[in-house]
Enzyme design. Structure first.
Site, mmCIF file in Angstrom:
data_model
loop_
_atom_site.group_PDB
_atom_site.id
_atom_site.type_symbol
_atom_site.label_atom_id
_atom_site.label_comp_id
_atom_site.label_asym_id
_atom_site.label_seq_id
_atom_site.Cartn_x
_atom_site.Cartn_y
_atom_site.Cartn_z
ATOM 1 N N CYS A 277 41.121 61.658 32.975
ATOM 2 C CA CYS A 277 40.051 60.655 33.005
ATOM 3 C C CYS A 277 39.899 60.001 34.374
ATOM 4 O O CYS A 277 38.886 60.170 35.039
ATOM 5 C CB CYS A 277 40.301 59.616 31.930
ATOM 6 S SG CYS A 277 40.372 60.366 30.297
ATOM 7 N N ARG A 344 47.116 67.600 32.718
ATOM 8 C CA ARG A 344 45.960 67.648 33.613
ATOM 9 C C ARG A 344 46.057 66.539 34.675
ATOM 10 O O ARG A 344 46.248 65.379 34.354
ATOM 11 C CB ARG A 344 44.665 67.532 32.807
ATOM 12 C CG ARG A 344 44.438 68.774 31.957
ATOM 13 C CD ARG A 344 43.237 68.626 31.074
ATOM 14 N NE ARG A 344 43.392 67.559 30.107
ATOM 15 C CZ ARG A 344 42.442 67.190 29.246
ATOM 16 N NH1 ARG A 344 41.291 67.804 29.245
ATOM 17 N NH2 ARG A 344 42.658 66.211 28.387
HETATM 18 C C1 UGA Z 1 42.254 55.985 30.482
HETATM 19 C C2 UGA Z 1 41.814 54.570 30.093
HETATM 20 O O1 UGA Z 1 42.949 53.697 30.032
HETATM 21 C C3 UGA Z 1 41.099 54.574 28.752
HETATM 22 O O2 UGA Z 1 40.614 53.277 28.465
HETATM 23 C C4 UGA Z 1 39.938 55.567 28.814
HETATM 24 O O3 UGA Z 1 39.290 55.657 27.554
HETATM 25 C C5 UGA Z 1 40.456 56.937 29.194
HETATM 26 O O4 UGA Z 1 41.114 56.862 30.468
HETATM 27 C C6 UGA Z 1 39.262 57.850 29.273
HETATM 28 O O5 UGA Z 1 38.403 57.636 30.125
HETATM 29 O O6 UGA Z 1 39.102 58.723 28.389
HETATM 30 P P1 UGA Z 1 44.319 57.558 29.798
HETATM 31 O O7 UGA Z 1 43.801 58.497 30.833
HETATM 32 O O8 UGA Z 1 44.710 58.069 28.457
HETATM 33 O O9 UGA Z 1 43.206 56.408 29.515
HETATM 34 O O10 UGA Z 1 45.594 56.890 30.402
HETATM 35 P P2 UGA Z 1 46.082 55.447 30.845
HETATM 36 O O11 UGA Z 1 47.032 54.926 29.860
HETATM 37 O O12 UGA Z 1 44.962 54.570 31.210
HETATM 38 O O13 UGA Z 1 46.896 55.839 32.165
HETATM 39 C C7 UGA Z 1 46.225 56.464 33.255
HETATM 40 C C8 UGA Z 1 47.177 56.735 34.369
HETATM 41 O O14 UGA Z 1 47.493 55.547 35.070
HETATM 42 C C9 UGA Z 1 48.520 57.340 33.954
HETATM 43 O O15 UGA Z 1 48.836 58.387 34.840
HETATM 44 C C10 UGA Z 1 49.493 56.204 34.087
HETATM 45 O O16 UGA Z 1 50.794 56.632 34.365
HETATM 46 C C11 UGA Z 1 48.893 55.435 35.251
HETATM 47 N N1 UGA Z 1 49.247 54.014 35.280
HETATM 48 C C12 UGA Z 1 48.816 53.179 34.292
HETATM 49 C C13 UGA Z 1 49.989 53.511 36.329
HETATM 50 O O17 UGA Z 1 50.387 54.248 37.254
HETATM 51 N N2 UGA Z 1 50.302 52.177 36.356
HETATM 52 C C14 UGA Z 1 49.877 51.341 35.398
HETATM 53 O O18 UGA Z 1 50.189 50.129 35.487
HETATM 54 C C15 UGA Z 1 49.124 51.842 34.327
#
Ligand code: UGA
Length: 448
Positions: A277, A344
Site C-alpha cells: 500500500c 510485497r
Molecule cells: C496501510 C494503512 O495503515 C491502512 O490504513 C490502509 O488501508 C492500507 O495501508 C491500504 O492502503 O490498503 P498496511 O499496509 O496493512 O496498511 O500496513 P501498516 O500497518 O499501515 O504498516 C505499513 C508499514 O509501515 C509497515 O511496513 C510497518 O512496519 C511500517 N510502520 C508502521 C513503521 O515502520 N513504523 C510505524 O510506526 C508504523
C-alpha cells in the site's frame, strides 16, 4: 425517507436486502467480501484467477490473515458467500458492486488502472438493472469520473447506475478488526440515493461517516496513507539525529506522541514502511499531483528517507563487523510487518540483497512468510531455517527485520551460546537495549 421516489431495486436496497458483488479477491477484496457476508448480506466474490477461486471454494485462503478463515468458512457454509470467476453473471445478479481489483504501480510511478477499466466495461455490458458501483480499490483522484464515463460509453441501454467511492482503511494483519471497528467510513457520492444505500449497508457498524464528493473521497485515501508514511519517515529522520547525538528515539517518540495533536501511533522508528500500500500509493500520489500541476516535494522526501533507511541499517552492521564477506548472518523476520505472510515491498528484500551483495551468507526465518520469501529471495548464499534457533546457530550477527511477537519470547541466553559472535541488529527497536547488553550482546538499534 421518501421511498416512493425510488425504484423497486433501490427500495429493496434500502431495506438492506442487498446482493453484493465484490470484484477482486485480494487482501481488501476478500476481507470485505467475507465481512459483508458476516454482516448478513449475500455476497458473490469474483476473481479472474481461476486457481484462486477453486481453492477458495475448497475453503483454502490465498494468504494469511488472522481470523479470516473462520469467517470465510462459516459464510460459505451458511450460503452467504460464494466464489466465482464469472463476472458478467455476477454483475447481473448484484445490486451493489464493489470494485476491489489491483492498482499496481507502473514504472513511472502511476497506478495501473487497466483492471479497473476492464471491470467497468464488463459492468457496462451487463447492466440489466440499477446498480450502485463502488470503487474500494485505492485509486488516484478523478478515477471515479473515468469509471462513470467508461460505463456510459459501453452500456447497451440507458439503465441507471451510480458511482461511489468508499475507500478502505484496513490494515493487513488486523483487517477483520478494522473492517468492523473503523475510525471512520468515507463515502464519496454524486447523488443522495447512493449515499442512502451505502449508509444503510454500513448501518450496523458504529463509526463516524464522512460523506463527500467522489474526488474528495479518493483524495482522502491517498492523503491518509501519505500522511501516515510521513510520520514514519519523520521519526526515522529523527532516529538518525538520535544516533548522532546519543539520544533515544523511543523516548523522543513517547514524548512527542503524548501530545494529542501529534498522537503516538506510527512513530516507531525502524526500517521504514513496506507492503503493497504505502510504497505504491505514495508513488501514485506524487504522480497524480504532478499531473495536476503540483510537485509534492514533501512526499518525495518521505519516500527517499524510507529508501535510505535500509542502507543505513546495513551500514550500521558493517561498522560493527567491518567486512561482511563470508560472515554468517541470521535474518529473523521477512514479511513487511508481523501477522502477515506478505512479502510485497518488504524492507527485508532490499536488506537481504544488500547483505548478499556484500558477500555474507544468510540464514532466513519468518514465522509465516518463509514460503512466500523463497519465491523472491533466491541465491546460493541464502538458506531458510525451520525456526529462529536453527537460523541463529553459528552466526556472527542476528538481524531482526520484522517485530513478530514470537521473537520476544526467544531465550537470548541460549541464543548467545549457539551464536558465533553475539551481535543483535534490531531493525525494529523491539528489544530493550540494556536487557540485551546485560546478556553479553552487542546491540544495534535505530536511534537507540
Ligand atoms: C496501510 C494503512 O495503515 C491502512 O490504513 C490502509 O488501508 C492500507 O495501508 C491500504 O492502503 O490498503 P498496511 O499496509 O496493512 O496498511 O500496513 P501498516 O500497518 O499501515 O504498516 C505499513 C508499514 O509501515 C509497515 O511496513 C510497518 O512496519 C511500517 N510502520 C508502521 C513503521 O515502520 N513504523 C510505524 O510506526 C508504523
Amino acid at each position: 425517507m421518501d421511498l416512493t421516489k425510488l425504484t423497486a431495486v433501490q427500495r429493496r436496497l434500502i431495506k438492506k436486502n442487498y446482493k453484493i458483488c465484490v470484484v477482486g479477491a485480494g487482501h481488501v477484496g476478500l476481507v470485505s467480501a467475507a465481512c459483508f457476508s458476516e454482516l448478513g448480506y449475500r455476497v458473490i466474490c469474483v476473481d479472474n484467477d481461476k486457481k484462486k477461486i477453486k481453492s477458495l471454494k475448497e475453503k483454502t485462503l490465498p494468504f494469511y490473515e488472522p481470523g479470516l478463515d473462520s469467517i470465510v468458512i462459516k459464510n460459505i457454509n451458511r450460503g452467504n458467500l460464494v466464489f466465482t470467476s464469472a463476472l458478467p453473471q455476477s454483475v447481473k445478479k448484484s445490486d451493489v458492486i464493489f470494485i476491489v481489483v489491483g492498482t499496481p504501480p507502473l514504472p513511472d510511478g502511476s497506478a495501473d488502472l487497466t483492471s479497473i477499466e476492464n471491470v467497468a466495461r464488463v459492468i457496462a455490458k451487463n447492466l440489466n438493472s440499477y446498480k450502485l458501483i463502488v470503487e474500494k480499490s485505492t485509486v488516484p483522484v478523478q478515477t471515479g469520473s473515468k469509471v462513470k464515463e467508461t460505463i456510459c460509453r459501453y452500456r447497451k441501454n440507458n439503465t441507471e447506475f451510480d458511482i461511489a467511492s468508499n475507500p478502505e482503511f484496513l490494515r493487513e494483519g488486523k483487517a477483520i478488526y478494522d473492517f468492523f471497528h473503523p475510525d471512520r467510513i468515507v463515502i464519496g457520492v454524486e447523488y443522495e440515493r447512493a449515499e442512502k444505500i451505502l449508509k444503510s449497508l454500513y448501518s450496523s457498524i458504529k463509526a463516524p461517516i464522512v460523506v463527500t464528493d467522489i474526488n474528495t473521497s479518493e483524495l482522502i485515501k491517498h492523503a491518509s496513507n501519505s500522511f501516515l508514511a510521513t510520520k514514519i519517515s519523520f521519526i526515522n529522520a529523527v532516529a538518525h539525529i538520535c544516533d548522532l547525538a546519543g539520544a533515544n528515539v523511543k523516548k523522543v517518540a513517547l514524548g512527542m506522541g503524548l501530545d494529542k495533536r501529534i498522537g503516538k501511533d506510527f512513530l516507531d522508528a525502524g526500517l521504514g514502511y513496506g507492503g503493497f500500500c504505502f510504497p505504491k500509493d505514495l508513488e501514485a500520489f506524487i504522480y497524480i499531483s504532478k499531473k495536476l500541476g503540483y510537485i509534492f516535494g514533501l512526499i518525495q522526501e518521505v519516500k527517499s528517507i524510507n529508501d535510505q533507511q535500509k542502507k543505513y541499517f546495513v551500514e550500521k552492521i558493517k561498522e560493527h563487523l567491518w567486512v561482511l564477506k563470508n560472515k554468517k548472518i541470521a535474518i529473523l523476520g521477512l514479511s513487511f510487518k508481523p501477522d502477515t505472510d506478505d512479502m510485497r515491498f518488504a524492507p527485508s528484500i532490499d536488506i537481504v540483497n544488500l547483505l548478499v551483495n556484500e558477500g555474507a551468507h544468510l540464514k532466513l526465518y519468518d514465522p509465516q512468510a518463509n514460503n512466500a520469501a523463497k519465491k523472491i529471495l533466491r541465491n546460493k548464499k541464502i538458506t531458510f531455517a525451520k525456526n529462529a534457533y536453527d537460523a541463529v546457530r553459528n552466526c556472527d550477527c542476528i538481524c531482526v527485520l520484522t517485530e513478530w511477537e514470537e521473537f520476544k519470547k526467544l531465550d537470548f541466553s541460549k541464543i548467545k551460546k549457539i551464536m558465533h559472535y553475539p551481535l543483535l541488529a534490531d531493525g525494529r527497536n523491539m528489544f530493550d537495549k540494556k536487557q540485551i547488553e546485560v546478556l553479553g550482546f552487542k546491540y544495534i538499534g535505530i536511534g537507540t
